[in-house]
Design a protein around this motif. Sequence first.
Motif, PDB file in Angstrom:
ATOM      1  N   ILE A 323      -8.347  -3.869  -3.574  1.00 46.84           N
ATOM      2  CA  ILE A 323      -8.125  -3.093  -2.432  1.00 46.84           C
ATOM      3  C   ILE A 323      -6.528  -3.089  -3.328  1.00 46.84           C
ATOM      4  O   ILE A 323      -5.521  -3.356  -3.219  1.00 46.84           O
ATOM      5  CB  ILE A 323      -7.161  -3.866  -1.467  1.00 46.84           C
ATOM      6  N   TYR A 527     -10.238   0.153   4.378  1.00 48.48           N
ATOM      7  CA  TYR A 527      -9.745   0.059   3.242  1.00 48.48           C
ATOM      8  C   TYR A 527      -8.804   0.983   3.166  1.00 48.48           C
ATOM      9  O   TYR A 527      -6.946   0.451   2.886  1.00 48.48           O
ATOM     10  CB  TYR A 527     -10.950   1.058   1.963  1.00 48.48           C
ATOM     11  N   SER A 546      -9.210  -6.099   4.267  1.00 53.40           N
ATOM     12  CA  SER A 546     -10.766  -6.002   3.100  1.00 53.40           C
ATOM     13  C   SER A 546     -11.596  -6.690   3.608  1.00 53.40           C
ATOM     14  O   SER A 546     -12.489  -6.136   3.327  1.00 53.40           O
ATOM     15  CB  SER A 546      -9.575  -7.014   2.511  1.00 53.40           C
ATOM     16  N   ILE A 614     -12.262   2.695  -3.935  1.00 52.55           N
ATOM     17  CA  ILE A 614     -12.882   1.757  -3.283  1.00 52.55           C
ATOM     18  C   ILE A 614     -14.341   2.134  -3.816  1.00 52.55           C
ATOM     19  O   ILE A 614     -14.914   1.524  -3.201  1.00 52.55           O
ATOM     20  CB  ILE A 614     -12.861   1.601  -1.586  1.00 52.55           C
TER      21      ILE A 614
END
Length: 688
Positions: A323, A527, A546, A614
């Motif tokens: 992340i 995210y 996460s 992401i």
Amino acid sequence: MLSSKMTFYIFILVLGFSFLQTQARALPSKPAPAAVLFPQVQSTVLPDPSPFFASNLLQAPLPTNSFFQNFVLNNGDAAEYFHPYSFRFSNSSLTLSYPTPIPSNASILQNFTADLTISTTQTQHQHQVVSSFSDLGVTLDIPSSNLRFFLVKGSPYLTCNVSVPTALSISTTHAITSLSPNTKQNKYTINLNNNQTWILYSSSKIGLTKTNPSLIKSDSFFGVIRVALSPGSDAEKVLDQFSSSYPVSGEALFTEAFGLEYNWEKQGNGDLLMLAHPLHLQLLSVEDRNVTVLDHFRYRSIDGDLVGVVGDSWVLKTQPIPITWHSINGIKDNASIPEITAALLTDVEAVTSEPISSITASYFYGKMIAKAARLALIAEEVGCDNVIPNITTFLKNAIEPWLSGTFGGNGFLYEAKWSGLVTKNGAVDKGADFGFGIYNDHHYHIGYFVYAIAVVAKLDQAWGLKFKTQACSLAEDFMNLNRQPSSNYPRLRNFDLYNLHSWAGGLTEFGDGRNQESSSEAVNAYYSAALMGLAYGDTNLTATGSLLAALEIQATQKWWHVHQGDNIYEDVFTSANKITGIVWSDKRDTGLWFAPQTSLEIRVGIQVLPISPITEVLFSNVSYVKELVEWTAPALTKEGVTDAWRGFDYSLEGIYNKQDALQKIKNLGGFDDGNSLTNLLWWIHSRG
């Protein structure tokens, strides 16, 4: 090898996820929401939940995207799919179907056939009432019939409790070819002329008699009955062995970083038999619990084969994901930074000069501010700090009216009937804001707002602290883990803890159950929540976001990304498609809500946007990406295809063909309203 940046963030997550969520579901009266930070409203378009929920449940937040949502909408008589059966309630009865997949090159359907219907001989008609629900199951009562059904996701048996002596009826649309009891008359084998074999188990003698070719009646009976389809000649012994232990509910516990634990509450005697779908099997940690996988015991499903697992507690573990605010492995060539910076200066001027009030729809407003937030983070990554104050000021001015309830054209409001946020426009028009007012697409819309807020809170800590309570309440609309009736929001509004991905459909009855179109926007929501946790130092929020992002990604790769030969979907479907359009609980569709199945570029794009760090994790399978891009390529030359959608296809091409993709991106004449040239150049230049 993980980069130092990835290792740092994963270390934070491991430290921050050493908590165990309280799992008890107490049901005292719910006080008026005291901590709601948005103006309150009484919606004129939301349905009334009171006919379908027990009165004590009405005091608590109610689910709006659950696996049993159809049971509490309209007449409550639309089916829902529970793996491996579909259930439908009507006229004081429950009908179950072991659906047959009907695949084609455009879709996969599961037809509902009334294989068995359970009712009583009484004629009074009454709809079902939800008496309790949990992460993995729901209990429904038909009071006039003395029947209580425990519907738990993944149970190979239907379990029904008959509370007082009652004569039962079991009917079918097929012909009953044989009805065979054991000596104690507490097990009956029911053979139908469609080649199905059903087995009924009862806690005591039930006395079944076939009264006509499609109807069975019982003696007066009270106790527990269980009904299961036998999926093969060897399955009956397994069903016999585990027929005495039944689940009444199931909870999912967030116990550790990137881990989830299932605990079922069971009654009866012996070990519990449940069914795991393919993603469960991929994540199931056999060594962490005393569970046994029965690989030979299988049921078909639209999600792939369901496999028997013995054990009333499962541990699921997924691989950690990074992340990060910036590109995961950095921009590869410093010589590309001037090119990114030049585009950045142009895009910042264009975004910040746009009148904020020109957009009022919550979805497009969210995309606009998330787009601006991306520019701020890219500026930070390439060292163009001089533009950051301008973007930050723009974002503050754009976000604050939505958090304070002063935005003139729309805004977030709180309604207490179902417990959640609606928009000012959505409170009076169910079609406004893509149905946000009836709880459609909440994680999509709010996810964009959460992303932008997280970025501003990172860049200006004082502003972040000033609006922290409102910001966290906004995220809580779809991220709440609390089960207590005093919560302002239901537990995980969109995420299905059995399917391991989200649903978007809200309080709308659909014949094919729940649905979700844009898998990538669901990933973006979790995210973004994880980033908000980083911005505020909230390790629990970061860890939860996460984990949910990681699960959503793996579910997307399993069921939205189509791979030939993986035995998830039939060959006729996989040979024609590389990606789905809409995943339904009971269907797979190549069409979209807003485009036909032939618009391949849109079908791909809606599963890619928005592009952020992401995205690299979501599309980590390079060979699949190459197949997807090549499959889509012919569609890009068709008349009417816009550069906005081409940009997403070119971004995927950049994963394995950087130079060609870069040139195509430079030639684009337009971009999606949540995307920009800067963002695409950043993406391409941070590819390997």
